[in-house]
Structure formats: C-alpha cells, structure tokens
Design a protein around this motif. Structure first.
Motif, PDB file in Angstrom:
ATOM      1  N   PRO A   1      -6.332  27.100  31.797  1.00  0.00           N
ATOM      2  CA  PRO A   1      -6.505  25.274  31.528  1.00  0.00           C
ATOM      3  C   PRO A   1      -7.438  25.294  30.184  1.00  0.00           C
ATOM      4  CG  PRO A   1      -7.479  25.469  33.497  1.00  0.00           C
ATOM      5  CD  PRO A   1      -8.155  26.881  33.447  1.00  0.00           C
ATOM      6  N   TRP A   2      -6.655  24.216  29.235  1.00  0.00           N
ATOM      7  CA  TRP A   2      -7.539  24.042  28.252  1.00  0.00           C
ATOM      8  C   TRP A   2      -7.251  24.946  27.368  1.00  0.00           C
ATOM      9  CZ3 TRP A   2     -10.600  19.889  26.756  1.00  0.00           C
ATOM     10  CH2 TRP A   2     -10.705  18.900  27.570  1.00  0.00           C
ATOM     11  N   ARG A   3      -6.435  25.888  26.954  1.00  0.00           N
ATOM     12  CA  ARG A   3      -5.450  26.956  26.580  1.00  0.00           C
ATOM     13  C   ARG A   3      -4.653  26.839  26.247  1.00  0.00           C
ATOM     14  NH1 ARG A   3      -9.159  31.988  27.383  1.00  0.00           N
ATOM     15  NH2 ARG A   3      -7.639  32.192  25.290  1.00  0.00           N
ATOM     16  N   LEU A   4      -4.742  27.442  24.656  1.00  0.00           N
ATOM     17  CA  LEU A   4      -2.970  26.766  23.967  1.00  0.00           C
ATOM     18  C   LEU A   4      -2.076  28.027  24.802  1.00  0.00           C
ATOM     19  CD1 LEU A   4      -1.402  25.241  22.213  1.00  0.00           C
ATOM     20  CD2 LEU A   4      -1.739  26.726  20.427  1.00  0.00           C
ATOM     21  N   LEU A   5      -0.796  27.816  24.507  1.00  0.00           N
ATOM     22  CA  LEU A   5       0.018  28.743  25.526  1.00  0.00           C
ATOM     23  C   LEU A   5       1.367  28.463  25.409  1.00  0.00           C
ATOM     24  CD1 LEU A   5      -0.637  27.502  29.603  1.00  0.00           C
ATOM     25  CD2 LEU A   5      -1.954  29.724  28.011  1.00  0.00           C
ATOM     26  N   ARG A   6       1.752  29.449  25.013  1.00  0.00           N
ATOM     27  CA  ARG A   6       3.228  29.576  23.675  1.00  0.00           C
ATOM     28  C   ARG A   6       3.977  30.566  24.407  1.00  0.00           C
ATOM     29  NH1 ARG A   6       1.660  31.807  18.682  1.00  0.00           N
ATOM     30  NH2 ARG A   6       0.616  29.203  18.277  1.00  0.00           N
ATOM     31  N   ILE A   7       4.659  29.105  25.328  1.00  0.00           N
ATOM     32  CA  ILE A   7       6.462  30.515  26.372  1.00  0.00           C
ATOM     33  C   ILE A   7       7.471  29.791  26.110  1.00  0.00           C
ATOM     34  CG2 ILE A   7       7.216  29.924  28.369  1.00  0.00           C
ATOM     35  CD1 ILE A   7       4.459  28.327  29.857  1.00  0.00           C
TER      36      ILE A   7
END
Lengths: 336, 336, 336, 336
Positions: D30-36
């Motif tokens: 949680p609370w991390r930037l995710l790029r998908i």
C-alpha cells in the motif's frame, strides 16, 4: 441389478459448491448404470422447522453438488447426454423454507429495496408412498400432494475457464430447477473441458414451476443415471428430451430473455430436425409448442421452450440417443 | 336452447378497438345465455397467405372486439364474472402470421434494435373436426394438432377513465392471450364504471403458451357466455376459475413483474380462501401451484399463477359463482 | 411583456388527469407567448408534512395537468414544438414524499412483493432565491441545493384514440420526468389529433435523474411557452433540443428497453442530420453521446439518449425550429 | 518520480481473462506508486479497420487484464481502495467496433432473436493532444471530441471461490465500464481472498455513458495507481469516490435492478456518513443525487448512483482514505 454398479456416496466434506475448476472425484464409462447420492440444498443442516437456513448453513456453502465426475472419452466440443433412470428420496421427509431477501415475492439482493426481509420460516413435508404432505406453520392446515421427484441442479464445467457457484444456472446447466428434469428424461449439455466434469444435486420432492418461494421441497436423493457422448456435436444451451417432447432451456434475466434464448435455440433445433426454414419452424413452435418457467428466483431465471415429438413427425434428436438410453435403462431395470 | 337468446353479430363498422370511453352497444341481464360473434384479430382482412397484415390491415385498427356490453345492475367496485359456455369457430380455417417488429423472437418497437424486421409471412390452418393442420410455407411439411379454441381478448372499461387499445392487457383484462380462457372457465374482472362495459374478441383455434410469434391461429368465433355480478367485491387483477384450479393473472413488463403480480394476488386469494397466513399461503403456492406464461409479445406480458382446487380443501371462490354458472350452462345445454 | 399574453390559470375543477379524449380548454396561436399555471402533482392537497398523500389526495386524481390546449392549424402527422421560455415557482416552498408501494427502492404494484410498504413521509423544502433547502424529518440535518425548476409532465393526445392517465409516459410525452425539460429547451411531440391537445403539469423545483423516491420537489409553476408547428413531419418518440444537445426519449419497461428506444430513435435522427449511415451514426453516438435516466419509478421508465450539437457539425434539427424559438423568446424577454 | 516505481508490463502471454483462481503475478505494498501497463480489449489484435474482432480475436480471450496483483496485508473482509493517479494512452490511436450480436441496439446472445447480426465494422480514432477524432467509415465525416481516458475493467477475486470472465461486472468489480473511473478517482472493492488479487484493463480513450455499441474507443494504457487497505470494513458493491462525489455501483439485469442495487447501497452509505435515518437518506439522494448508466451492453449492466459531497456536509467516507490518497498522489507527482 449387478453389484458392480458405480455408487458415489460423498461425505459432506467431499461436496462441491462450484461448477468448473474443481478436481474430479471419479471417472466413469458411458452406457453404465451410475448411482450417485445427493445432499439437499441445505447440505443436510436443516433437520427441523426450528433450523433457520441463515443460521445453520454457512454461506456460500449452499446447494452442494456431488461431483465433478469425468466421463471417459469426452472432450470439449462434444455433447454429454445424461439420462436419468431413477430418483429415490433417501429419507421420508423433506424441508422447504424462505430465505431473507431471496425468492420471487420479495425484494432480493438483486431486486434491492429498502424494505426489511420477509420472516424466515421452515416447513417440513412428510413423504409417504407416492405423496407428500404440506403442513402449515401457522395453523393445522394440511394437504397431501403427489410426490414428484426432480433434480434441481445438473451441470458440467463452464466455458472460458470460469468457476461458477452452484446457485447459478447457465449454458453449462447448473441450478436449472426445471421440474421436467426427472426420471425418464435425458439432459444434453455442451462439454467445455476434457471429461466434461458433470455434477448433480439439489433434489426436490416436488416443485411448482417458478419455485417462487426460493426453495422447493428439498430432499437428499439417490440418483441413477446413464451417460452417453455425442462426439463433435456442440450444444449451446441445456436441452432436455423426454419420450414425448424436446426442450431448449434459456437462462437469463429478465425472464423474457430466458424465453427468447429458449425460443431461438428450439427454433434452430426444430429446423435441423424437420428441414423447415427458420420462419416455418418459428410458426410451428408458436402454435404447437409451449414455454414454461423453471425458476424465477435464482441468479438467472430459467425457461424451457418445448415442442411435442408428434409435431416433429418422427425426427430423432441427437441420432436417437434418448431412445437408446431409455432402452438401456429398461434393460438395467429388468435385470434379475 | 330457446330462440330468444341474445345474439350480437356486429358488422365490421360496429367493432371497437379500445376498452373504455366507447358507447355501449347493448345491455344484458345476468344469468342469461348470451351469444356474441367475434371477428379475428385481423378484422377478417387476411383471407389468404398472400394477404400481408401490414398491407391489408389499417393500423391502429387491429384486434377488434365485440362490445362494449353493459350488464344491468353492475357498478364500479363490483366484480363481473364471465363464464364461457362455448367457443365455436365460424369458419373451417384460420390464419396466423408474423408482423414486422412484433413478437417474441424479434426486436420490436419496444425492444428496439437497428436490425431490419424478420420477413412478414402468413400461414393458413385448415380446421377439420377436432383438429387443425399446420402447413409450412417453405416446404410440404404438414402436421395436425388438436383444435383448442380460446378467447384472446376479454375485458371491461379500465379504471381512472382511461381508454386503452385492445392490444393492451392490464387489470381490466384486455388482450390477455391466456389459453386457459376457454369453454368451461369463468373470468373475474373488477368493474370500474356503471354497467362494466365488457367486450370480447381475438379468438384463437389454438395457441402455445407464450404466443411467441405474435399471433395464434386466429379465427372468428361464436362465443356463448353467461355473466354474473358479485356486488361490492373488488378484484384488482384478472382472475380465472375452472373446475379444477384458480388463476391470478399478472400483466406487466418485464415478465418477472407479471409473475410477481400474479403470485402476490394468488397468495392473497389463497389466504382468504383457506385462512392460511401469508407466509403459509406463499409456501403452499410455491410447491403445489404453477406459473405459466400467457404471452410474451404484447405491450405488457401476461402470466397466470395458479393452484389446484384440491389443495384448497373445498374452499369456494366468490361464493361458489363458478360452480353455479357451470350448472346453469349445463342446464342451457340440456334444454330441448 | 405585453398585457395581452395568453394566461391560463385553471381552478382545481378545471384540471385534467388524462391525455386524450378530454375537451380542450383553449385554442392558441403558434409564435405567441403563452403563460400557463400548473398545480403540483398532489393537486395542492399536501400543505404540510402532516398531509400524507394517500390520505389527502383522491386516487386516481394525481398529477393534474393544465389543458388540453389546441394549437391552431396543427393536424395529425405534424410535429408540435413546445419551447419553454421560463418556469417560475408560484410559492416559496415545495413538498416531496414517499407513497406506499411507489418509487424505485421499494416493491410496487408492478414489482409486487409480499412485503409491507415503506412508511409514507412528507418533506417540506424552502425555496429562497436560487436555492432550496432539504430538511430531514428524523433529525436536524439541513442542506441547501440549487433551485433547478423543470416540467415533469408535458404531452399531447395519444395515438389510436387512447386516453391515458397523466401518470403514464409514452410516445405522446406525458409524465416524462426528465430534468432536461427546463427553461430554454424545446420539446418535440408527434401530433395525433386535430389541434394536438397539449397539456402540462407536474413542476419540480429540482429532481435527481431517476426520481428514485417516486416524487421530486413538487411545486406549482407559472410556465411561459411558445409553440410552433412543423407540418407533415412525424415524430415517433418525444425529442428535446437545447442550445447544446439533442435528445431522443425512450419510454418503456424494463429500463434497457427505454434505452434501446432512445438509442434507435437518436441513431435515425443523427443519420438524417449528418448523412452518416446507420452504423456510423450508431458509433458516433456510442462514443460522443450519452444516455441518462429520466425516471425509474413510473408506469413506464424514461431514458433520454443525447448527443452534443458540436458533434453534428452545425446540422439543424427540424429546420432550425429551436434556434428560432429561442430568439423569439429572447425578443419577448427584452420587450419593455 | 523515483526510479524504483513498481512497473508491471505484461507480455500477451501473461494477460489474464478471468477474475479469481488465477495465480498472482506480483505482490505490492500500500501507499506506493504502482505503474501497470494494460492492453486494449482486443488484446492488441485489431491493428486497422480491416481487422474484424470476430476474425482476429480468439474467443473467449477478450478483454485481457493485467494481474492479478496481491496487496500485502489485505485479507478477506477488508476493503481495498485503488486510487487512480493517471491514465496515459500508450499509442496515439484507438479502435472501436461492433461485434456480431453484441451491444445495446442489436439483439444479442441473451436478448436473442432470429434476426441476423448487424454488420461488424471497425473504426480508428486518432489521438492528438487532448482530443480524439472520429472518422466515419461510410463517408468523410470527421469530428474531434475530448480525450477522456478511463479504465473499463478493475476488480478483485470474487466471493465464493468463483472464477469469472473479465467480460462480467459484479460485486467484485470487473468490467464496470463507468466513465467516472478515471484519474483522480478512488475505487473501493470488498476483498474476498488473501491479497485481494486485483487486476485492471480495458482502457478507453473515451466512452459515452451506456457504451451502447458494445465497445468504447479502446486503447492500451499506462496506469498509475496507489492502493490502500481499510481493514475489517466490508464493501458489498463497488464504490467510487472523487473529489466531489461518492458513487455506489449496481451490477444487474434488468437495468432497473442495477439502479435499485446502487440506490440501496448509496442510501445505506449516506445513512452511515450523515446519521440520517434510511428514509431521510433516501429522500436526500432522490433530490440531490443522480443515477447514471455505466453500460447497457455487458453480461450484467452497471449503474452508478451518486451524491455530491457538499450535500454530505463534510462527512468523509472510509475515514478520509480518498483525501489521503489524493494528497499522496500529488506528492508523487510533485517529486523532482
């Protein structure tokens, strides 16, 4: 009958609550008598009118099925024929009930309203020979009605790798709740995976078309079946054949979509069997055929469209599979 | 029967295309034999398979009814009982057809799509004794099926001063298209205006439940009726009684709403007749009763919910009106 | 504005509760400013939160309209354009309510269940300048929201000689309950009888799309209109035009049928206006257009399908009628 | 932003076509930037207007999603919040199409008719800065409209151990096709399995409410997300929060059932947030709220019911989760 009949008697822990992506419990051969015990839709947890389903059952573990069972030699793209030889109650009583926010004459989780649920209530029916007895809960009103055992849930692993709750009907069969699925009927289902993976359950001592309270008279059954394979023949929606009629079953919401699916499937089937063009077949079904209601309470509704065989002038569906299985069932029945 | 029977034989110009706000054509007495000629739904304009309804009929003049007829002494808030004594085809053939964008297995003006309509086609059925013969248009396929005359449209002036097309079913009756409305049945309708103003029409030589092509085997009939009045008793939705069962008819879209209406009305009716509470009545209907489909093609769909009389343990609806009218019909029939 | 403006101020006894087969109360000219007072849907009977509609209103006398009004020179087959110049509340407060078994989040007479109705409750909204204030009944929760007057009911005499309750929407307009029918909009309705016989009523101080409680904030209005005639042009379903968009309104159950009707009508309209073929028009609407919900509570549901005018590249509907009426409205407004 | 951002770029072979019972491809915090990265609904198989989906796609491999991804620490019974930071097209063009017997303005496999399908046709849209351009296939009609990227499919593993096609919406999310699911929105989904197993896909360059042609302007996206967990809080139906409004999403057929589900869920949510009783909350939503249509083309239809936050007088859903994620997204965005 011979002693070497396949007889599957699952313990509660062996029951399944889904169609698809469930390990098979057995493999069987076509044209052999199969005996399979089923549990009632409550998983046997309702043992008196004091046992409220919402308290004694553990959601989502409702409507358990026995299986899945692989049929040797069956492959995706085939049709599996399941002929029901007999349905025998395994106890001399059954239960029915309402569930909170489930059924036809109440708002539900899908037809949601702000109204509180109807009261949950359980009814016990005594089975005695060929009749079952309704006993009111709020008065001493009793009435006997004919025992008419049927199989509520019958299906195979669904397409597209899905795994679906046994509460759901669909192209794979599942929770069809159609009174015509009884001893002497053959159910045709399109196969999606190697072995087919059929399961059965949800026996009813009787059920009105519509199953409007959300439950029939629920009983555990011993089911005798014979299965057959029609290789390379696709079946898009569940079909039923009896000695006198053929049925195409639509599963959808709203209910008119279930009727449309059944009607279109039956039109195509009649066209194939008779050589009529689509429009002539549509007309014949409209006047000679019938549309009934399986259930109007589940996740999808079911509606069988049917036509009598006499109106098909001797045409035989699936190469006479039903007739052959019927004869075979008789031969098993007449064996010493 | 006596020669002084009321016999209404309307000319085409006397036919009506609406229920409500139409001048009455006659007044009649309860408990007298009434004979009324009806025209077919095409108004007699289809005389061969070459006559396409969209060309020979003049919209909105479809589904003409004979009437309205006032019943002496009937008032708003009463129930009108219409007992059907006999239904006799007035010609030895009938017609069926598709209509563009009308029916169940096609998109329609309500279930609108961008697809062109199915082809319009007419079928002629020969009536011979107790059977009618289907003849395909695209091949020489023929099959005989039982003649089963029924009355498609029966209704009174609707509530709230409305005037509704005869194509529409509803609480006032109208285009119900229910095969159970046949000789020997009594139809109960709530009365909204002085005299009731009932009309009938739309005879069918036979019809499958669903009327999925949008037309049955359409024929002109001579209808024999007896009417009775149940004063001060309101009837909210059309009800039917036969010698063996009672029916509550829901009219709505989607189809499940028609089922819900019929089911709720029947639950209340069974409650009144048996003293069961609502939940016990609901349960009894769910297991002993049935829900069928009248039609899935009209402006509103119709679904009769029913229960057999044996499950009501001798209770009589509307004070035995059906039984009395049945006896009276027999007495007329047996008169020299 | 000039003093000779037509101003119709009906007494309660002059209100109408049906479209069709009602004597006209006046005849008017196109292109003149018309001022018509409307009553609220309760007929003014709800005067405080203590007045329960089921007690103070006399069913079926709900949703009264002012009219019908004939437009000189209008004939069956024409289109009537009704441009709404202004909507002015005639009192500084409005009421809303639930009704027993009416609305979206409850079972109803059509979606019938065995559940008792939700409690009937009335809310009073204060109107103050451009805002109205919601005041909870069960707590001191208050919140102001923008005043957004709209006209709930607008229609003409229906086709086929029918006479329909003002609670019913349909091809003739009627109880559309679409928030886009507000000042600055033009409504197009197909004419079925000489003079058209339009009526209006059911003003709302504001309404959410869906009108899910079954009532908006109901108010009496003074409505300023200008009407125009487009001779010889048929309009099958109600259409709306604003300065920025055009709308086709479907009226049906289930709700997806209302969406389908609106979508098919809009596709045809866009095809005419742009020269696109049907499939290109369908695609353009799917990506550039919108479908909203008028109401999901009435006898039929309503759904407007719309597309912005900028996507039509300057094409003008009905020969620029809306633009002309808009200019005319401005000229009336700017008159000394 | 930092270089250590999680960036998942699946090859075609790594895409999934189901929610539930699919092995997770990654675990995230949680609370991390995710790029998908997501693929379009055609799996990239449509590369020109000559590529008909029914020919280039392999049913049932439609609507692929990227995932499933486990969120560390999430358990059944929790709520997963997925905040969409940005949606960036990965190519300067997109495609839309009709499919045979799929969409709103055609009969389908569910709303089955005997009519042949509409022609299959593909449209290419050019994306240029903030606009996309529609180009007709049958003429030179072109029009630019705003680019409005949204995420069509977002969901978690469903309840009851089911495995559902990515074409299906439901309580688990899935193919919601709701334009409000765009950058700046937070989606709340109830978690059914350890880790949650969320997947996303089906990017749209824009879509009209309704998605009536059955396809939006389909594009591959790079999606930036932040997820959060609300432990021990159940969410029954998908919910959405933006800076200005909250939405409850109903998924059902017929469409009015989707509206009912969304309305009932929102009523309960507003009740919790404001302390209003159910009836006051219902009334507030009816006048201040809105119901729109997500899609009317999929296996189930979707309808978001919403209310503006200003009408909630500062109440914060899920303990301010959206606000916090919004701030976090800003902080990521503003990082050097």
């Amino acid at each position: 009958m011979s002693d070497d009949v396949f007889h599957y008697q699952p313990a509660e822990s062996a029951l399944s609550y889904r169609f698809g992506r469930v390990p098979s419990v057995a493999g069987v051969q076509p044209w052999r008598l199969l005996r399979i015990d089923t549990w009632d839709c409550y998983g046997g947890r309702v043992t008196s009118v004091e046992d409220l389903p919402s308290e004694v059952c553990e959601f989502p573990n409702l409507n358990p099925v026995s299986g899945p069972i692989d049929v040797n030699g069956v492959r995706a793209g085939d049709t599996l024929a399941i002929h029901i030889v007999s349905l025998t109650p395994r106890q001399p009583f059954g239960f029915s009930s309402t569930f909170p926010h489930f059924g036809t004459l109440t708002s539900t989780t899908a037809t949601a309203t702000l109204q509180p649920p109807l009261p949950e209530r359980v009814w016990r029916y005594e089975i005695d020979g060929g009749s079952i007895t309704y006993q009111a809960r709020g008065s001493d009103y009793r009435v006997a009605m004919p025992l008419a055992p049927m199989l509520g849930t019958i299906g195979v692993a669904p397409a597209a790798g899905e795994s679906l709750s046994t509460l759901m009907p669909g192209p794979h069969g599942g929770n069809l709740d159609i009174p015509e699925i009884t001893a002497g009927a053959t159910v045709y289902l399109g196969v999606n995976v190697e072995g087919g993976q059929f399961s059965i359950g949800d026996g009813h001592a009787r059920q009105g078309h519509g199953e409007i309270s959300g439950a029939a008279v629920e009983i555990p059954l011993t089911v005798e079946l014979i299965v057959d394979v029609i290789p390379g023949v696709r079946t898009l929606w569940p079909r039923i054949e009896t000695d006198t009629a053929i049925y195409s079953v639509g599963c959808a919401r709203p209910l008119e979509d279930a009727v449309r699916i059944g009607g279109v499937d039956l039109t195509g089937w009649v066209r194939e069997l008779t050589g009529l063009d689509s429009h002539d077949a549509y007309q014949l079904i409209a006047q000679a055929g019938d549309v009934t209601i399986g259930n109007v309470c589940d996740a999808l509704y079911t509606a069988p469209a049917s036509i009598g065989k006499r109106d098909l002038r001797g045409a035989e569906a699936y190469g006479g599979t039903h007739r052959q299985l019927r004869h075979l069932a008789d031969s098993f029945r007449n064996r010493p």
